[in-house]
Design an enzyme around this catalytic site. Structure first.
Site, PDB file in Angstrom:
ATOM      1  N   TYR A   1       0.844  -1.203   0.000  1.00  0.00           N
ATOM      2  CA  TYR A   1       0.000   0.000   0.000  1.00  0.00           C
ATOM      3  C   TYR A   1       0.878   1.251   0.000  1.00  0.00           C
ATOM      4  O   TYR A   1       0.644   2.195  -0.772  1.00  0.00           O
ATOM      5  CB  TYR A   1      -0.935  -0.004   1.218  1.00  0.00           C
ATOM      6  CG  TYR A   1      -1.809   1.230   1.278  1.00  0.00           C
ATOM      7  CD1 TYR A   1      -2.790   1.447   0.325  1.00  0.00           C
ATOM      8  CD2 TYR A   1      -1.633   2.188   2.280  1.00  0.00           C
ATOM      9  CE1 TYR A   1      -3.590   2.598   0.370  1.00  0.00           C
ATOM     10  CE2 TYR A   1      -2.426   3.326   2.329  1.00  0.00           C
ATOM     11  CZ  TYR A   1      -3.399   3.528   1.377  1.00  0.00           C
ATOM     12  OH  TYR A   1      -4.182   4.658   1.408  1.00  0.00           O
TER      13      TYR A   1
ATOM     14  N   LYS B   1       1.164   4.402  -2.791  1.00  0.00           N
ATOM     15  CA  LYS B   1       0.955   5.823  -2.515  1.00  0.00           C
ATOM     16  C   LYS B   1       2.233   6.629  -2.792  1.00  0.00           C
ATOM     17  O   LYS B   1       2.164   7.810  -3.137  1.00  0.00           O
ATOM     18  CB  LYS B   1       0.445   6.027  -1.089  1.00  0.00           C
ATOM     19  CG  LYS B   1      -0.982   5.472  -0.901  1.00  0.00           C
ATOM     20  CD  LYS B   1      -1.984   6.132  -1.865  1.00  0.00           C
ATOM     21  CE  LYS B   1      -3.398   5.629  -1.714  1.00  0.00           C
ATOM     22  NZ  LYS B   1      -4.367   6.309  -2.591  1.00  0.00           N
TER      23      LYS B   1
HETATM   24  N1  LIG Z   1      -9.177   6.348   5.002  1.00  0.00           N
HETATM   25  C1  LIG Z   1      -7.933   6.761   5.152  1.00  0.00           C
HETATM   26  O1  LIG Z   1      -7.397   6.790   6.280  1.00  0.00           O
HETATM   27  C2  LIG Z   1      -7.148   7.223   3.980  1.00  0.00           C
HETATM   28  C3  LIG Z   1      -7.524   6.980   2.682  1.00  0.00           C
HETATM   29  N2  LIG Z   1      -6.720   7.396   1.650  1.00  0.00           N
HETATM   30  C4  LIG Z   1      -7.106   7.170   0.264  1.00  0.00           C
HETATM   31  O2  LIG Z   1      -8.355   7.780   0.022  1.00  0.00           O
HETATM   32  C5  LIG Z   1      -8.983   7.143  -1.083  1.00  0.00           C
HETATM   33  C6  LIG Z   1     -10.437   6.865  -0.731  1.00  0.00           C
HETATM   34  O3  LIG Z   1     -10.482   5.960   0.340  1.00  0.00           O
HETATM   35  P1  LIG Z   1     -11.553   6.026   1.517  1.00  0.00           P
HETATM   36  O4  LIG Z   1     -12.608   6.999   1.192  1.00  0.00           O
HETATM   37  O5  LIG Z   1     -10.829   6.163   2.781  1.00  0.00           O
HETATM   38  O6  LIG Z   1     -12.103   4.518   1.461  1.00  0.00           O
HETATM   39  P2  LIG Z   1     -13.553   3.908   1.145  1.00  0.00           P
HETATM   40  O7  LIG Z   1     -13.368   2.445   1.198  1.00  0.00           O
HETATM   41  O8  LIG Z   1     -14.569   4.534   2.019  1.00  0.00           O
HETATM   42  O9  LIG Z   1     -13.818   4.376  -0.361  1.00  0.00           O
HETATM   43  C7  LIG Z   1     -13.114   3.822  -1.437  1.00  0.00           C
HETATM   44  C8  LIG Z   1     -13.814   4.173  -2.729  1.00  0.00           C
HETATM   45  O10 LIG Z   1     -13.069   3.624  -3.831  1.00  0.00           O
HETATM   46  C9  LIG Z   1     -13.972   2.926  -4.678  1.00  0.00           C
HETATM   47  N3  LIG Z   1     -13.281   1.877  -5.410  1.00  0.00           N
HETATM   48  C10 LIG Z   1     -12.499   0.896  -4.913  1.00  0.00           C
HETATM   49  N4  LIG Z   1     -12.089   0.087  -5.907  1.00  0.00           N
HETATM   50  C11 LIG Z   1     -12.640   0.577  -7.053  1.00  0.00           C
HETATM   51  C12 LIG Z   1     -12.609   0.166  -8.403  1.00  0.00           C
HETATM   52  N5  LIG Z   1     -11.908  -0.906  -8.789  1.00  0.00           N
HETATM   53  N6  LIG Z   1     -13.291   0.894  -9.327  1.00  0.00           N
HETATM   54  C13 LIG Z   1     -14.006   1.987  -8.952  1.00  0.00           C
HETATM   55  N7  LIG Z   1     -14.069   2.418  -7.677  1.00  0.00           N
HETATM   56  C14 LIG Z   1     -13.396   1.713  -6.738  1.00  0.00           C
HETATM   57  C15 LIG Z   1     -15.058   2.395  -3.740  1.00  0.00           C
HETATM   58  O11 LIG Z   1     -16.287   2.203  -4.425  1.00  0.00           O
HETATM   59  P3  LIG Z   1     -16.909   0.809  -4.912  1.00  0.00           P
HETATM   60  O12 LIG Z   1     -16.535  -0.221  -3.902  1.00  0.00           O
HETATM   61  O13 LIG Z   1     -18.379   1.115  -4.996  1.00  0.00           O
HETATM   62  O14 LIG Z   1     -16.308   0.579  -6.247  1.00  0.00           O
HETATM   63  C16 LIG Z   1     -15.207   3.572  -2.787  1.00  0.00           C
HETATM   64  O15 LIG Z   1     -16.085   4.528  -3.324  1.00  0.00           O
HETATM   65  C17 LIG Z   1      -8.159   5.895  -1.379  1.00  0.00           C
HETATM   66  O16 LIG Z   1      -7.322   6.171  -2.492  1.00  0.00           O
HETATM   67  C18 LIG Z   1      -7.304   5.718  -0.128  1.00  0.00           C
HETATM   68  O17 LIG Z   1      -6.094   5.072  -0.396  1.00  0.00           O
HETATM   69  C19 LIG Z   1      -5.557   8.063   1.866  1.00  0.00           C
HETATM   70  C20 LIG Z   1      -5.143   8.320   3.119  1.00  0.00           C
HETATM   71  C21 LIG Z   1      -5.907   7.953   4.283  1.00  0.00           C
HETATM   72  C1  LIG Z   2      -5.258   4.547   4.792  1.00  0.00           C
HETATM   73  C2  LIG Z   2      -4.158   5.461   4.772  1.00  0.00           C
HETATM   74  O1  LIG Z   2      -3.637   5.863   3.744  1.00  0.00           O
HETATM   75  C3  LIG Z   2      -3.675   5.857   6.091  1.00  0.00           C
HETATM   76  N1  LIG Z   2      -3.058   7.095   6.069  1.00  0.00           N
HETATM   77  C4  LIG Z   2      -2.758   4.742   6.527  1.00  0.00           C
HETATM   78  O2  LIG Z   2      -1.634   4.728   6.046  1.00  0.00           O
HETATM   79  O3  LIG Z   2      -3.219   3.864   7.262  1.00  0.00           O
END
Ligand SMILES: NC(=O)C1=CN([C@@H]2O[C@H](COP(=O)(O)OP(=O)(O)OC[C@H]3O[C@@H](n4cnc5c(N)ncnc54)[C@H](OP(=O)(O)O)[C@@H]3O)[C@@H](O)[C@H]2O)C=CC1
Ligand SMILES: CC(=O)[C@H](N)C(=O)O
Length: 252
Positions: free
Chosen positions: A153, A157
Site C-alpha cells: 500500500y 501511494k
Molecule cells: N481512510 C484513510 O485513512 C485514507 C484513505 N486514503 C485514500 O483515500 C482514497 C479513498 O479511500 P476512503 O474513502 O478512505 O475509502 P472507502 O473504502 O470509504 O472508499 C473507497 C472508494 O473507492 C472505490 N473503489 C475501490 N475500488 C474501485 C474500483 N476498482 N473501481 C471503482 N471504484 C473503486 C469504492 O467504491 P466501490 O466499492 O463502490 O467501487 C469507494 O467509493 C483511497 O485512495 C485511499 O487510499 C488516503 C489516506 C488515508
Molecule cells: C489509509 C491510509 O492511507 C492511512 N493514512 C494509513 O496509512 O493507514
C-alpha cells in the site's frame, strides 16, 4: 463553482465527501464507483439538497476498456471535464511483504496506481486541448514512509506522489494544475476492507484519537481546487492533531 468535476470512488468515504462539497458549491458532477446503488442514493441526495447536475458513470477503474467506453459514452455537454479527482483506492490485508497474497496485491496496485494512471491518460489530453484543468490525486501519508504490514500500500501511494510530481513536470508549460492530497487517519470504510470485513479491527484503528472524516479531506480538496488559477497547491499532508507520522499517534 461552474465546473464539471469527475470523482472516482465516489460511493463512499473521501470520494462521497468530495461529491457533497463540490455539489454544495454549485459544481456539476460525474460520479464513478462500482456500487451503482450507493452512487444512485448519493445522486438523489445531492439533487434534492443542492439541485446538482449529476451524471453517473459506474465502472471498475481497473477495467481499461470499460473506462474508455464509459468516457466515450459521455454526452457532449459532459465531456469538458474541469477537475479530475483520482480517489478510488484500497488495500487488502496487513501481511508482511514475504507472506502476502500476490493476487490481492494485484488488485491494490491495479486500482491505486494503474487505474489512476489510466484515468489520467484518458482525461488529461482533453484538458490540455481546452487549456483548462486540474488533476487532484488522493495519495496518502503512507506514501511518505513504509510502515509494518503496509509495504505494498505504501509503495502504491509513493507511486501516486511520483505520478503527481511527474505529471506536474510534464504539464509545466500548460495552465493545468496537479495536486497530491496526502491524508493521515481518516475514518471511512477503508479499514473495514483492509481488515477483510473485520469491523472490530477496523474500529481499533481509530480508538483513542479523533480521526479525520471524508468531509474534512473534501474541504482540502475543494480548497486546492478553488485557489486562484495562478496558484498551484502541489501537495498537502493532512492528519489529525494527535498524529505525527504514518505510525506515530498519541491515543488518549
Ligand atoms: N481512510 C484513510 O485513512 C485514507 C484513505 N486514503 C485514500 O483515500 C482514497 C479513498 O479511500 P476512503 O474513502 O478512505 O475509502 P472507502 O473504502 O470509504 O472508499 C473507497 C472508494 O473507492 C472505490 N473503489 C475501490 N475500488 C474501485 C474500483 N476498482 N473501481 C471503482 N471504484 C473503486 C469504492 O467504491 P466501490 O466499492 O463502490 O467501487 C469507494 O467509493 C483511497 O485512495 C485511499 O487510499 C488516503 C489516506 C488515508
Ligand atoms: C489509509 C491510509 O492511507 C492511512 N493514512 C494509513 O496509512 O493507514
Amino acid at each position: 463553482m461552474d465546473k464539471i468535476v469527475f470523482i472516482t470512488g465516489a460511493s463512499s468515504g473521501i470520494g462521497a465527501g468530495c461529491a457533497r462539497k463540490f455539489a454544495s458549491q454549485g459544481a456539476s458532477l460525474i460520479l464513478n464507483a462500482r456500487n451503482v446503488n450507493k452512487l444512485s442514493a448519493l445522486k438523489e441526495e445531492l439533487e434534492k439538497q443542492y439541485g446538482t447536475e449529476i451524471y453517473l458513470l459506474p465502472f471498475d477503474v481497473r477495467d481499461r476498456k470499460a473506462a474508455t467506453s464509459a468516457l466515450e459514452s459521455l454526452p457532449k455537454e459532459w465531456q469538458s471535464i474541469d477537475i479530475l479527482v483520482n480517489n478510488a483506492g484500497l488495500v487488502i490485508g496487513t501481511d508482511k511483504e514475504q507472506e502476502g497474497s500476490l493476487d490481492e496485491w494485484d488488485i491494490v496496485i491495479d486500482t491505486n496506481v494503474k487505474a489512476l494512471l489510466a484515468m489520467t491518460r484518458l482525461i488529461v489530453p482533453g484538458m490540455v486541448e481546452r487549456k483548462r484543468g486540474h488533476i487532484i490525486n488522493i495519495g496518502s501519508i503512507a506514501g511518505d514512509a513504509a510502515y509494518p504490514g503496509g509495504s505494498v500500500y505504501c509503495a502504491t501511494k509513493a507511486a501516486v506522489k511520483a505520478l503527481s510530481d511527474g505529471l506536474r513536470i510534464d504539464l509545466v508549460d500548460t495552465p493545468l494544475r496537479v495536486t497530491n492530497i496526502k491524508p493521515g487517519l481518516v475514518e471511512t470504510n477503508f479499514s473495514v476492507i483492509r481488515f477483510r470485513g473485520d469491523k472490530e479491527k477496523a474500529d481499533n484503528v481509530y480508538k483513542g484519537i479523533r480521526p479525520l472524516t471524508g468531509d474534512d479531506i473534501a474541504e482540502t480538496v475543494y480548497f486546492a481546487a478553488s485557489v486562484p488559477e495562478y496558484m498551484q497547491i502541489a501537495e498537502m499532508l493532512v492528519m489529525p492533531t494527535y498524529q505525527a507520522t504514518g505510525t506515530i499517534v498519541s491515543r488518549k
